[in-house]
Write a protein that holds these residues in place. Structure first.
Motif, PDB file in Angstrom:
ATOM      1  N   UNK A 207       0.542  -1.240   0.103  1.00 35.06           N
ATOM      2  CA  UNK A 207      -0.152  -0.193   0.483  1.00 35.06           C
ATOM      3  C   UNK A 207       1.043   1.258  -0.146  1.00 35.06           C
ATOM      4  N   UNK A 208       1.997   1.541   1.133  1.00 31.19           N
ATOM      5  CA  UNK A 208       2.734   2.862   0.767  1.00 31.19           C
ATOM      6  C   UNK A 208       3.636   2.833  -0.359  1.00 31.19           C
ATOM      7  N   UNK A 209       3.704   1.035  -1.052  1.00 26.26           N
ATOM      8  CA  UNK A 209       4.277   1.762  -2.070  1.00 26.26           C
ATOM      9  C   UNK A 209       3.638   2.131  -3.778  1.00 26.26           C
ATOM     10  N   UNK A 210       2.596   1.773  -3.286  1.00 27.86           N
ATOM     11  CA  UNK A 210       1.812   2.223  -4.195  1.00 27.86           C
ATOM     12  C   UNK A 210       0.729   3.641  -4.304  1.00 27.86           C
ATOM     13  N   UNK A 211       0.708   4.402  -3.026  1.00 31.67           N
ATOM     14  CA  UNK A 211       0.884   5.362  -3.026  1.00 31.67           C
ATOM     15  C   UNK A 211       1.817   6.386  -3.084  1.00 31.67           C
ATOM     16  N   UNK A 212       3.534   6.090  -2.639  1.00 35.86           N
ATOM     17  CA  UNK A 212       4.215   6.468  -3.142  1.00 35.86           C
ATOM     18  C   UNK A 212       4.350   6.590  -4.859  1.00 35.86           C
TER      19      UNK A 212
ATOM     20  N   UNK B  22      -6.434  -0.323  -0.005  1.00 35.08           N
ATOM     21  CA  UNK B  22      -5.015  -0.935  -0.518  1.00 35.08           C
ATOM     22  C   UNK B  22      -4.122   0.359  -0.055  1.00 35.08           C
ATOM     23  N   UNK B  23      -4.031   1.864  -0.422  1.00 33.97           N
ATOM     24  CA  UNK B  23      -2.650   2.130   0.149  1.00 33.97           C
ATOM     25  C   UNK B  23      -2.454   2.559   1.673  1.00 33.97           C
TER      26      UNK B  23
END
Length: 96
Positions: free
Chosen positions: A36-41, A67-68
């Motif tokens: 989620x963190x990778x998607x948000x970034x 997800x994020x």
């Protein structure tokens, strides 16, 4: 001198050894959080809103948000769709 506990010892004391039910639940939640963190970034670097990403990939903003925040498990094919179709990037997976 203070005793120092490494992260693995902390996990064992709180969630148990690897391959136990409570540890497996923690590990799967941790992975969802990291993805989620990778998607948000990646979304932010692409200057896209959650709404834009959802529209481009045929999902809902609320799903992107879950997800994020690491609140939703996601299939690799869906994650790949979000990254490639939604953000115009490539998903690379390695096993180490």
């Amino acid at each position: 001198m203070k005793n120092i506990t490494d992260f693995e010892d902390l996990l064992v004391s709180k969630y148990g050894q690897k391959e136990t039910e409570s540890r497996d639940q923690y590990d799967s939640g941790s992975l969802a959080f990291q993805l989620g963190l990778m998607l948000k970034e990646a979304r932010q670097q692409a200057n896209r809103t959650k709404e834009q990403l959802a529209e481009k990939t045929g999902t809902k903003k609320s799903y992107i948000s879950r997800i994020e925040r690491g609140l939703s498990d996601i299939q690799i094919s869906t994650y790949n769709k979000l990254i490639e179709k939604g953000l115009g990037k490539h998903l690379n997976i390695s096993i180490g």
